[in-house]
Design a protein around this motif. Structure first.
Motif, PDB file in Angstrom:
ATOM      1  N   ALA A   1       0.815  -1.219   0.000  1.00 16.70           N
ATOM      2  CA  ALA A   1       0.000   0.000   0.000  1.00 16.70           C
ATOM      3  C   ALA A   1       0.851   1.272   0.000  1.00 16.70           C
ATOM      4  CB  ALA A   1      -0.926  -0.002   1.212  1.00 16.70           C
ATOM      5  N   TYR A   2       2.097   1.173   0.460  1.00 14.55           N
ATOM      6  CA  TYR A   2       2.970   2.348   0.569  1.00 14.55           C
ATOM      7  C   TYR A   2       3.998   2.436  -0.554  1.00 14.55           C
ATOM      8  CZ  TYR A   2       1.197   2.244   5.377  1.00 14.55           C
ATOM      9  OH  TYR A   2       0.410   2.213   6.494  1.00 14.55           O
ATOM     10  N   ARG A   3       3.906   1.574  -1.537  1.00 17.02           N
ATOM     11  CA  ARG A   3       4.920   1.525  -2.585  1.00 17.02           C
ATOM     12  C   ARG A   3       4.668   2.559  -3.678  1.00 17.02           C
ATOM     13  NH1 ARG A   3       5.483  -5.043  -3.308  1.00 17.02           N
ATOM     14  NH2 ARG A   3       6.234  -5.412  -1.192  1.00 17.02           N
ATOM     15  N   LEU A   4       5.747   3.060  -4.227  1.00 16.34           N
ATOM     16  CA  LEU A   4       5.694   3.925  -5.392  1.00 16.34           C
ATOM     17  C   LEU A   4       5.167   3.106  -6.560  1.00 16.34           C
ATOM     18  CD1 LEU A   4       6.484   6.582  -6.887  1.00 16.34           C
ATOM     19  CD2 LEU A   4       8.748   5.552  -7.220  1.00 16.34           C
ATOM     20  N   ASN A   5       4.343   3.727  -7.391  1.00 14.29           N
ATOM     21  CA  ASN A   5       3.830   3.021  -8.557  1.00 14.29           C
ATOM     22  C   ASN A   5       4.107   3.825  -9.827  1.00 14.29           C
ATOM     23  OD1 ASN A   5       1.674   4.930  -8.965  1.00 14.29           O
ATOM     24  ND2 ASN A   5       0.567   3.942  -7.297  1.00 14.29           N
ATOM     25  N   PRO A   6       3.884   3.239 -10.993  1.00  6.86           N
ATOM     26  CA  PRO A   6       4.191   3.935 -12.245  1.00  6.86           C
ATOM     27  C   PRO A   6       3.430   5.246 -12.444  1.00  6.86           C
ATOM     28  CG  PRO A   6       3.894   1.596 -12.670  1.00  6.86           C
ATOM     29  CD  PRO A   6       3.482   1.844 -11.247  1.00  6.86           C
ATOM     30  N   SER A   7       2.352   5.423 -11.709  1.00  2.00           N
ATOM     31  CA  SER A   7       1.626   6.687 -11.796  1.00  2.00           C
ATOM     32  C   SER A   7       2.400   7.821 -11.142  1.00  2.00           C
ATOM     33  CB  SER A   7       0.256   6.570 -11.119  1.00  2.00           C
ATOM     34  OG  SER A   7      -0.545   5.661 -11.819  1.00  2.00           O
ATOM     35  N   GLY A   8       3.380   7.467 -10.320  1.00  2.00           N
ATOM     36  CA  GLY A   8       4.117   8.477  -9.575  1.00  2.00           C
ATOM     37  C   GLY A   8       3.478   8.735  -8.221  1.00  2.00           C
ATOM     38  N   ASN A   9       2.632   7.825  -7.797  1.00  7.56           N
ATOM     39  CA  ASN A   9       1.942   7.972  -6.510  1.00  7.56           C
ATOM     40  C   ASN A   9       2.686   7.249  -5.406  1.00  7.56           C
ATOM     41  OD1 ASN A   9      -0.215   9.394  -7.637  1.00  7.56           O
ATOM     42  ND2 ASN A   9      -1.317   7.518  -8.107  1.00  7.56           N
ATOM     43  N   ILE A  10       2.796   7.934  -4.272  1.00  6.67           N
ATOM     44  CA  ILE A  10       3.247   7.318  -3.031  1.00  6.67           C
ATOM     45  C   ILE A  10       2.167   7.671  -2.020  1.00  6.67           C
ATOM     46  CG2 ILE A  10       5.061   7.114  -1.303  1.00  6.67           C
ATOM     47  CD1 ILE A  10       6.983   8.423  -3.254  1.00  6.67           C
ATOM     48  N   ASN A  11       1.338   6.717  -1.689  1.00  3.84           N
ATOM     49  CA  ASN A  11       0.200   6.975  -0.808  1.00  3.84           C
ATOM     50  C   ASN A  11       0.552   6.629   0.631  1.00  3.84           C
ATOM     51  OD1 ASN A  11      -1.637   7.765  -2.919  1.00  3.84           O
ATOM     52  ND2 ASN A  11      -1.606   5.628  -3.546  1.00  3.84           N
ATOM     53  N   ILE A  12       0.978   7.633   1.372  1.00  3.97           N
ATOM     54  CA  ILE A  12       1.370   7.433   2.764  1.00  3.97           C
ATOM     55  C   ILE A  12       0.473   8.298   3.648  1.00  3.97           C
ATOM     56  CG2 ILE A  12       3.281   7.502   4.415  1.00  3.97           C
ATOM     57  CD1 ILE A  12       3.839   5.821   1.893  1.00  3.97           C
ATOM     58  N   PRO A  13      -0.365   7.682   4.459  1.00  2.00           N
ATOM     59  CA  PRO A  13      -1.149   8.475   5.405  1.00  2.00           C
ATOM     60  C   PRO A  13      -0.205   9.174   6.393  1.00  2.00           C
ATOM     61  CG  PRO A  13      -1.880   6.178   5.358  1.00  2.00           C
ATOM     62  CD  PRO A  13      -0.629   6.256   4.562  1.00  2.00           C
ATOM     63  N   ALA A  14      -0.590  10.316   6.875  1.00  2.93           N
ATOM     64  CA  ALA A  14       0.255  11.097   7.788  1.00  2.93           C
ATOM     65  C   ALA A  14       0.725  10.257   8.972  1.00  2.93           C
ATOM     66  CB  ALA A  14      -0.497  12.333   8.272  1.00  2.93           C
ATOM     67  N   GLU A  15      -0.147   9.400   9.491  1.00  2.00           N
ATOM     68  CA  GLU A  15       0.216   8.590  10.655  1.00  2.00           C
ATOM     69  C   GLU A  15       1.228   7.491  10.324  1.00  2.00           C
ATOM     70  OE1 GLU A  15      -3.600   7.009   8.891  1.00  2.00           O
ATOM     71  OE2 GLU A  15      -2.929   8.985   9.506  1.00  2.00           O
ATOM     72  N   ALA A  16       1.462   7.223   9.036  1.00  2.00           N
ATOM     73  CA  ALA A  16       2.422   6.194   8.637  1.00  2.00           C
ATOM     74  C   ALA A  16       3.753   6.785   8.165  1.00  2.00           C
ATOM     75  CB  ALA A  16       1.823   5.329   7.535  1.00  2.00           C
ATOM     76  N   THR A  17       3.911   8.096   8.260  1.00  2.00           N
ATOM     77  CA  THR A  17       5.132   8.744   7.783  1.00  2.00           C
ATOM     78  C   THR A  17       6.372   8.181   8.463  1.00  2.00           C
ATOM     79  OG1 THR A  17       3.970  10.790   7.226  1.00  2.00           O
ATOM     80  CG2 THR A  17       6.347  10.955   7.558  1.00  2.00           C
ATOM     81  N   ASP A  18       6.343   8.073   9.789  1.00  2.00           N
ATOM     82  CA  ASP A  18       7.519   7.557  10.505  1.00  2.00           C
ATOM     83  C   ASP A  18       7.829   6.127  10.096  1.00  2.00           C
ATOM     84  OD1 ASP A  18       8.013   9.909  11.851  1.00  2.00           O
ATOM     85  OD2 ASP A  18       6.775   9.349  13.566  1.00  2.00           O
ATOM     86  N   PHE A  19       6.791   5.295   9.942  1.00  2.00           N
ATOM     87  CA  PHE A  19       6.998   3.911   9.507  1.00  2.00           C
ATOM     88  C   PHE A  19       7.626   3.882   8.119  1.00  2.00           C
ATOM     89  CE2 PHE A  19       5.512   0.301   6.997  1.00  2.00           C
ATOM     90  CZ  PHE A  19       6.057  -0.741   7.715  1.00  2.00           C
ATOM     91  N   PHE A  20       7.090   4.679   7.195  1.00  2.00           N
ATOM     92  CA  PHE A  20       7.604   4.712   5.823  1.00  2.00           C
ATOM     93  C   PHE A  20       9.048   5.195   5.791  1.00  2.00           C
ATOM     94  CE2 PHE A  20       8.601   6.740   1.816  1.00  2.00           C
ATOM     95  CZ  PHE A  20       8.151   5.823   0.887  1.00  2.00           C
TER      96      PHE A  20
END
Length: 142
Positions: free
Chosen positions: A37-56
Motif C-alpha cells: 500500500a505504501y509503494r511507489l507506482n508507475p503513476s508516480g503515486n506514493i500513498n502514505i497516510p500522515a500517521e504512517a510517515t515515521d513507519f515509511f
C-alpha cells in the motif's frame, strides 16, 4: 518516396526499455519489506497516510523506494511517470517528505510545484502516453 516505418526499430527499443523500467516496480528483490500500500507506482503515486510517515521513512519503504528509482534510472534515465514527474523530481519529493523539516509527510509533487502543503503523499495522475505504451507492450507480448 517517404518510408512510413522509419524509426520502428528505435520505437521497439524504447518500448522494451519502458517495459523493463516498469518491471522495477514489481521486482521482488527490491520491494521486500515495504507494505504494498505504501509503494511507489508507475503513476508516480506514493500513498502514505500522515500517521504512517515515521513507519515509511524509518523502515524499509524509503530505502526500497530509492532502490526502485535507481533500478529505473539504470534502465531508462529519462523515465517519466504517468503524472509527468521525472526521476529527480520523485527523489526530491521522497527525500523532502522524509526530512525533519516542515515538509515531513508531504510526498505530493504537485503541491511542491504549486507551493502548497499537504499531509497526504499522493501525486496527481496525468499523462496517458505511458499507459498506452504499457498496454501496447502487453498486447505485443501475448
Amino acid at each position: 518516396m517517404f518510408c512510413c516505418n522509419s524509426g520502428s526499430a528505435q520505437d521497439e527499443l524504447q518500448e522494451q526499455s519502458i517495459t523493463k523500467a516498469l518491471s522495477c516496480f514489481d521486482n521482488k528483490l527490491i520491494y521486500v519489506g515495504c507494505n504494498e500500500a505504501y509503494r511507489l507506482n508507475p503513476s508516480g503515486n506514493i500513498n502514505i497516510p500522515a500517521e504512517a510517515t515515521d513507519f515509511f521513512c524509518s523502515g524499509p519503504c524509503q530505502t526500497e523506494t530509492e532502490l526502485v528509482l535507481d533500478c529505473i534510472d539504470r534502465i531508462l534515465s529519462n523515465f517519466v511517470f504517468y503524472n509527468k514527474a521525472t526521476l529527480s523530481q520523485m527523489r526530491y519529493v521522497l527525500r523532502a517528505g522524509c526530512s525533519y523539516t516542515r515538509q515531513r509527510g508531504n510526498c505530493n509533487l504537485g503541491e511542491y510545484l504549486e507551493g502548497e502543503a499537504s499531509n497526504a503523499c499522493k501525486l496527481p495522475i496525468l499523462s496517458s502516453f505511458y499507459l498506452f505504451m504499457i498496454v501496447a507492450a502487453a498486447v505485443n507480448s501475448m
